[in-house]
Design a protein around this motif. Structure first.
Motif, PDB file in Angstrom:
ATOM      1  N   GLY A 118     -22.689  49.005 107.617  1.00 58.08           N
ATOM      2  CA  GLY A 118     -21.572  48.076 107.493  1.00 58.08           C
ATOM      3  C   GLY A 118     -21.920  46.885 106.625  1.00 58.08           C
ATOM      4  O   GLY A 118     -21.135  46.471 105.750  1.00 58.08           O
ATOM      5  N   ALA A 119     -23.096  46.320 106.848  1.00 55.06           N
ATOM      6  CA  ALA A 119     -23.547  45.178 106.050  1.00 55.06           C
ATOM      7  C   ALA A 119     -23.813  45.585 104.602  1.00 55.06           C
ATOM      8  O   ALA A 119     -23.440  44.871 103.655  1.00 55.06           O
ATOM      9  CB  ALA A 119     -24.808  44.582 106.668  1.00 55.06           C
ATOM     10  N   ALA A 120     -24.461  46.737 104.417  1.00 56.14           N
ATOM     11  CA  ALA A 120     -24.782  47.199 103.064  1.00 56.14           C
ATOM     12  C   ALA A 120     -23.517  47.495 102.262  1.00 56.14           C
ATOM     13  O   ALA A 120     -23.430  47.158 101.072  1.00 56.14           O
ATOM     14  CB  ALA A 120     -25.665  48.447 103.147  1.00 56.14           C
ATOM     15  N   PHE A 121     -22.519  48.121 102.898  1.00 57.10           N
ATOM     16  CA  PHE A 121     -21.259  48.401 102.210  1.00 57.10           C
ATOM     17  C   PHE A 121     -20.572  47.097 101.803  1.00 57.10           C
ATOM     18  O   PHE A 121     -20.044  46.979 100.696  1.00 57.10           O
ATOM     19  CB  PHE A 121     -20.323  49.215 103.104  1.00 57.10           C
ATOM     20  N   SER A 135     -20.996  53.054  94.206  1.00 61.56           N
ATOM     21  CA  SER A 135     -22.223  52.465  94.755  1.00 61.56           C
ATOM     22  C   SER A 135     -22.483  52.948  96.169  1.00 61.56           C
ATOM     23  O   SER A 135     -23.621  53.268  96.532  1.00 61.56           O
ATOM     24  CB  SER A 135     -22.126  50.937  94.742  1.00 61.56           C
ATOM     25  N   ILE A 136     -21.431  52.990  96.992  1.00 62.39           N
ATOM     26  CA  ILE A 136     -21.567  53.452  98.376  1.00 62.39           C
ATOM     27  C   ILE A 136     -22.005  54.910  98.409  1.00 62.39           C
ATOM     28  O   ILE A 136     -22.850  55.308  99.216  1.00 62.39           O
ATOM     29  CB  ILE A 136     -20.247  53.242  99.140  1.00 62.39           C
ATOM     30  N   THR A 137     -21.446  55.729  97.524  1.00 59.43           N
ATOM     31  CA  THR A 137     -21.835  57.141  97.467  1.00 59.43           C
ATOM     32  C   THR A 137     -23.311  57.293  97.126  1.00 59.43           C
ATOM     33  O   THR A 137     -24.046  58.056  97.769  1.00 59.43           O
ATOM     34  CB  THR A 137     -20.979  57.883  96.416  1.00 59.43           C
ATOM     35  N   TYR A 138     -23.792  56.542  96.115  1.00 59.43           N
ATOM     36  CA  TYR A 138     -25.206  56.610  95.734  1.00 59.43           C
ATOM     37  C   TYR A 138     -26.104  56.081  96.855  1.00 59.43           C
ATOM     38  O   TYR A 138     -27.177  56.622  97.110  1.00 59.43           O
ATOM     39  CB  TYR A 138     -25.452  55.817  94.451  1.00 59.43           C
ATOM     40  N   LEU A 139     -25.668  55.007  97.496  1.00 66.27           N
ATOM     41  CA  LEU A 139     -26.465  54.441  98.587  1.00 66.27           C
ATOM     42  C   LEU A 139     -26.642  55.436  99.719  1.00 66.27           C
ATOM     43  O   LEU A 139     -27.760  55.642 100.211  1.00 66.27           O
ATOM     44  CB  LEU A 139     -25.798  53.168  99.113  1.00 66.27           C
ATOM     45  N   ALA A 326     -16.777  56.208 105.821  1.00 66.76           N
ATOM     46  CA  ALA A 326     -16.747  55.015 106.674  1.00 66.76           C
ATOM     47  C   ALA A 326     -16.750  53.743 105.833  1.00 66.76           C
ATOM     48  O   ALA A 326     -16.245  52.706 106.267  1.00 66.76           O
ATOM     49  CB  ALA A 326     -17.945  55.017 107.622  1.00 66.76           C
ATOM     50  N   GLY A 327     -17.309  53.821 104.616  1.00 67.98           N
ATOM     51  CA  GLY A 327     -17.312  52.682 103.723  1.00 67.98           C
ATOM     52  C   GLY A 327     -16.186  52.706 102.699  1.00 67.98           C
ATOM     53  O   GLY A 327     -15.604  51.668 102.386  1.00 67.98           O
ATOM     54  N   THR A 328     -15.857  53.909 102.183  1.00 69.32           N
ATOM     55  CA  THR A 328     -14.877  53.986 101.099  1.00 69.32           C
ATOM     56  C   THR A 328     -13.432  54.088 101.580  1.00 69.32           C
ATOM     57  O   THR A 328     -12.525  53.637 100.877  1.00 69.32           O
ATOM     58  CB  THR A 328     -15.180  55.195 100.197  1.00 69.32           C
ATOM     59  N   LEU A 329     -13.193  54.673 102.753  1.00 69.05           N
ATOM     60  CA  LEU A 329     -11.811  54.844 103.221  1.00 69.05           C
ATOM     61  C   LEU A 329     -11.127  53.499 103.491  1.00 69.05           C
ATOM     62  O   LEU A 329      -9.972  53.312 103.080  1.00 69.05           O
ATOM     63  CB  LEU A 329     -11.782  55.734 104.465  1.00 69.05           C
ATOM     64  N   PRO A 330     -11.783  52.522 104.166  1.00 69.00           N
ATOM     65  CA  PRO A 330     -11.133  51.214 104.316  1.00 69.00           C
ATOM     66  C   PRO A 330     -10.826  50.553 102.976  1.00 69.00           C
ATOM     67  O   PRO A 330      -9.765  49.935 102.804  1.00 69.00           O
ATOM     68  CB  PRO A 330     -12.158  50.402 105.116  1.00 69.00           C
TER      69      PRO A 330
END
Length: 394
Positions: A118-121, A135-139, A326-330
């Motif tokens: 959550g923090a990283a996203f 970025s989220i996908t690569y992370l 969880a990061g990209t959908l919001p």
């Protein structure tokens, strides 16, 4: 075009800290729980009950943590989290009884929300909004190695170190590696914001897909679906090795379970190479289908080694995509404005719903057996599929 550039250094550093964060604060627990229970003279189920309570506390604190992401910047919050996580691990290792260990575990799970996905996203969205989805996908591609590394690593350490010594070593990893990395990232984010304010005014925000009058319903459905997946994921990940062992796989359990990590990475790599035209909502539906199939496949094929490997791989594929969505959908549905607060609410819903998963599955395995446990896990996957399809209709 500058906003579309991937912040490569940030992604790599966050990938390293996520591996350490998830490996030391989450994946190691199922390996060390039996020894902790033995030392305190309680059953393993009660140790997992403590973890459930700690996850619940972390979930209740998440909305305030999300506000802190937006107020102070996610980088500064992650610096603070690295220090708190290190202290919590050391204090846990010094616990003399169940009461003090329970308090330390609560502190540990709250700290986890300060440094994990959550923090990283939020940091990636704040750093480069236009490139955040990539970025989220690569992370998540890098961080997918956490379980692959830390399940066997913790098991190997535990063959010649006590759980207290392992926790002290993990404290050193969080402070010596994660804290400096988060400190550098906090500096990068501050510099990026200052340069943006000087050169081009406020950073352009990414708009969300949902119309304003549909956002409340959309958020409730999204939070419910992601929470159901989190419950399923939490139950299986904490009990992956014990679950496979209960099916008679013995020493093969750790090896089969370790396929979970590479499968996560493989699903993210496939998505990165071939899934660019898929929306985050489509990925969420695919993820939910895979996570629902996995426990049923294990049940139908048990106790063969092949079915255990298939289970770990399919569940890894689904969970790998879940970590991305969880990061990209919001971001996809609601945009980048106030993303930290939104992530805090989503994290809270996910953690509160899954807080009792470790204890519940431990109780079910001990009292109802693996068949009923796996059927219930598959049913949870079906529920999340229905919720995502309801969002798609809107």
């Amino acid at each position: 075009m500058s906003d579309l550039r991937l912040p490569v250094a940030a992604v790599i550093l966050l990938g390293i800290t996520q591996i350490i964060g998830y490996g030391t604060l989450y994946y190691s627990f199922s390996i060390l729980a039996p020894a902790i229970a033995r030392d305190f003279g309680h059953s393993t189920e009660w140790i997992f009950a403590l973890l459930s309570c700690a996850l619940l506390a972390g979930g209740l604190a998440a909305p305030w943590i999300g506000k802190a992401f937006d107020l102070f910047g996610a980088g500064k919050v992650m610096c603070f989290g690295s220090v708190v996580a290190s202290l919590a691990l050391i204090i846990c290792s010094l616990s003399s009884g169940m009461g003090s260990f329970a308090v330390c575990l609560l502190m540990l799970e709250v700290a986890a929300n300060l440094v994990q996905y959550g923090a990283a996203f939020a940091l990636l969205v704040q750093l480069q909004p236009a490139a955040a989805t990539r970025s989220i996908t690569y992370l998540t591609l890098i961080a997918g190695f956490a379980s692959t590394l830390f399940w066997p690593f913790t098991s190997a350490l535990h063959s010649w170190m006590t759980w207290q010594e392992i926790y002290r070593l993990f404290a050193v990893l969080n402070f010596a590696i994660c804290f400096p990395a988060h400190l550098w990232l906090a500096g990068q984010l501050s510099r990026s914001r200052r340069q943006q304010n000087i050169s081009a005014g406020p950073r352009a925000e990414i708009p969300g897909l949902l119309a304003p009058d549909r956002r409340r319903q959309g958020f409730l459905l999204m939070a419910f679906a992601l929470s159901t997946q989190a419950l399923l994921s939490s139950a299986i990940l904490v009990h992956m090795v014990p679950l496979l062992t209960a099916l008679g796989l013995g020493g093969i359990a750790v090896i089969a379970g370790s396929l979970f990590g590479p499968s996560q990475v493989a699903s993210r790599l496939i998505n990165m190479l071939f899934g660019r035209d898929l929306s985050p909502l489509a990925l969420a539906i695919i993820s939910a289908v895979l996570m629902a199939i996995a426990p049923v496949a294990l049940l139908l094929g048990a106790p063969s080694i092949a079915s255990a490997m298939l289970f770990a791989c399919v569940f890894g594929f689904g969970n790998g995509l879940y970590s991305i969505t969880a990061g990209t959908l919001p971001l996809h549905l609601f945009g980048s404005a106030g993303y930290g607060v939104l992530q805090g609410k989503v994290i809270s819903a996910r953690l509160v719903s899954s807080a009792f998963a470790p204890f519940a599955l431990a109780f079910l395995l001990a009292n109802a057996g693996t068949t009923i446990s796996l059927l219930l896990l598959g049913f949870l996957g079906l529920i999340s599929i229905g919720a995502f399809l309801a969002i798609d209709r809107r």
